[in-house]
Design an enzyme around this catalytic site. Structure first.
Site, short mmCIF file in Angstrom:
data_model
loop_
_atom_site.label_atom_id
_atom_site.label_comp_id
_atom_site.label_asym_id
_atom_site.label_seq_id
_atom_site.Cartn_x
_atom_site.Cartn_y
_atom_site.Cartn_z
N CYS A 6 -27.48 29.63 -67.20
CA CYS A 6 -26.19 29.58 -67.92
C CYS A 6 -25.95 30.88 -68.68
O CYS A 6 -26.78 31.32 -69.48
CB CYS A 6 -26.22 28.39 -68.89
SG CYS A 6 -24.85 28.40 -70.06
N CYS A 9 -26.08 30.41 -72.44
CA CYS A 9 -27.46 30.30 -72.94
C CYS A 9 -28.11 31.68 -72.99
O CYS A 9 -28.87 31.99 -73.92
CB CYS A 9 -28.28 29.36 -72.05
SG CYS A 9 -27.88 27.62 -72.27
N HIS A 48 -27.48 23.14 -74.74
CA HIS A 48 -26.71 23.32 -73.50
C HIS A 48 -26.21 21.99 -72.96
O HIS A 48 -26.99 21.11 -72.63
CB HIS A 48 -27.55 23.99 -72.41
CG HIS A 48 -26.82 24.06 -71.10
ND1 HIS A 48 -25.99 25.11 -70.77
CD2 HIS A 48 -26.73 23.18 -70.09
CE1 HIS A 48 -25.44 24.87 -69.61
NE2 HIS A 48 -25.87 23.70 -69.16
N GLY A 94 -9.28 24.80 -65.39
CA GLY A 94 -9.71 26.18 -65.19
C GLY A 94 -11.01 26.54 -65.87
O GLY A 94 -11.28 27.72 -66.12
N THR A 96 -14.50 27.80 -66.41
CA THR A 96 -15.31 28.69 -65.58
C THR A 96 -16.76 28.77 -66.04
O THR A 96 -17.63 29.18 -65.28
CB THR A 96 -14.73 30.12 -65.58
OG1 THR A 96 -14.63 30.58 -66.94
CG2 THR A 96 -13.36 30.17 -64.93
N HIS A 99 -20.84 25.45 -70.11
CA HIS A 99 -21.55 25.25 -71.38
C HIS A 99 -20.43 25.01 -72.36
O HIS A 99 -19.60 25.92 -72.59
CB HIS A 99 -22.36 26.51 -71.73
CG HIS A 99 -23.14 26.43 -73.01
ND1 HIS A 99 -24.50 26.69 -73.06
CD2 HIS A 99 -22.76 26.17 -74.27
CE1 HIS A 99 -24.92 26.57 -74.32
NE2 HIS A 99 -23.88 26.26 -75.07
N HIS A 101 -17.61 24.92 -74.76
CA HIS A 101 -17.20 25.95 -75.71
C HIS A 101 -15.79 25.68 -76.21
O HIS A 101 -14.97 25.10 -75.51
CB HIS A 101 -17.28 27.35 -75.08
CG HIS A 101 -16.59 27.47 -73.76
ND1 HIS A 101 -17.15 27.03 -72.58
CD2 HIS A 101 -15.37 27.97 -73.43
CE1 HIS A 101 -16.32 27.26 -71.58
NE2 HIS A 101 -15.23 27.83 -72.07
N HIS A 103 -12.47 27.50 -77.53
CA HIS A 103 -11.71 28.75 -77.69
C HIS A 103 -10.99 28.70 -79.04
O HIS A 103 -10.35 27.69 -79.38
CB HIS A 103 -10.65 28.88 -76.60
CG HIS A 103 -11.18 29.03 -75.20
ND1 HIS A 103 -11.28 30.25 -74.57
CD2 HIS A 103 -11.64 28.11 -74.31
CE1 HIS A 103 -11.77 30.06 -73.34
NE2 HIS A 103 -11.99 28.77 -73.16
P1 AMP Z 1 -13.33 28.68 -69.72
O1 AMP Z 1 -12.33 29.15 -68.71
O2 AMP Z 1 -12.78 27.71 -70.71
O3 AMP Z 1 -14.62 28.19 -69.07
O4 AMP Z 1 -13.67 29.96 -70.59
C1 AMP Z 1 -14.73 30.84 -70.36
C2 AMP Z 1 -14.45 32.05 -71.19
O5 AMP Z 1 -15.64 32.81 -71.29
C3 AMP Z 1 -13.38 32.98 -70.59
O6 AMP Z 1 -12.32 33.14 -71.52
C4 AMP Z 1 -14.14 34.30 -70.36
O7 AMP Z 1 -13.35 35.44 -70.62
C5 AMP Z 1 -15.31 34.17 -71.33
N1 AMP Z 1 -16.51 34.91 -71.00
C6 AMP Z 1 -17.16 34.90 -69.81
N2 AMP Z 1 -18.25 35.70 -69.88
C7 AMP Z 1 -18.28 36.20 -71.14
C8 AMP Z 1 -19.15 37.10 -71.83
N3 AMP Z 1 -20.23 37.64 -71.25
N4 AMP Z 1 -18.88 37.40 -73.13
C9 AMP Z 1 -17.79 36.86 -73.74
N5 AMP Z 1 -16.93 36.03 -73.13
C10 AMP Z 1 -17.17 35.70 -71.85
#
Ligand code: AMP
Length: 112
Positions: A6, A9, A48, A94, A96, A99, A101, A103
């Protein structure tokens, strides 16, 4: 509990660098690498799990804790006038990174 595959992680473990704005023993908040607002932070728990559907009592406590910390962290990072919290769940939203999170988006009048 960590997942070795992950990306978040790995950020918690320091294997992948991040712009951290807050950290304690339970959670981490860092800047989104592709910001969709002037201020775009991601709050993650150090346990996680990918989805709200995996919620159990200890994770409920973690989520409550994170929501209790977010107002202060947002205010200290340029969101004094408000912010939007988003949790994307699954393909249709959407998501991606699997884990869970939160926003945190603000720092300007959001256009939508
Ligand atoms: P989600 O689409 O809700 O899964 O959001 C994942 C978020 O993680 C996206 O807004 C990405 O820009 C962000 N993201 C992915 N990799 C990183 C990283 N290494 N550092 C900071 N943000 C990241």
């Amino acid at each position: 509990m960590k997942d070795k595959n992950c990306i978040f992680c790995k950020i918690i473990g320091g294997e992948i660098p991040s712009a951290k704005v807050y950290e304690d023993d339970k959670m981490l908040v860092f800047k989104d690498i592709e910001p969709k607002a002037k201020v775009h932070l991601l709050a993650i728990g150090k346990d996680h799990f990918g989805f709200i559907s995996e919620m159990d009592s200890s994770r409920e406590e973690l989520l409550k804790y994170m929501f209790s910390k977010i107002p202060g962290i947002a205010a200290e990072n340029g969101c004094e006038n408000g912010y939007r919290l988003v949790i994307n769940q699954g393909k249709d939203a959407g998501q991606t990174v699997f884990h869970l999170h939160i926003h945190i988006m603000g720092g300007e009048t959001l256009p939508w």
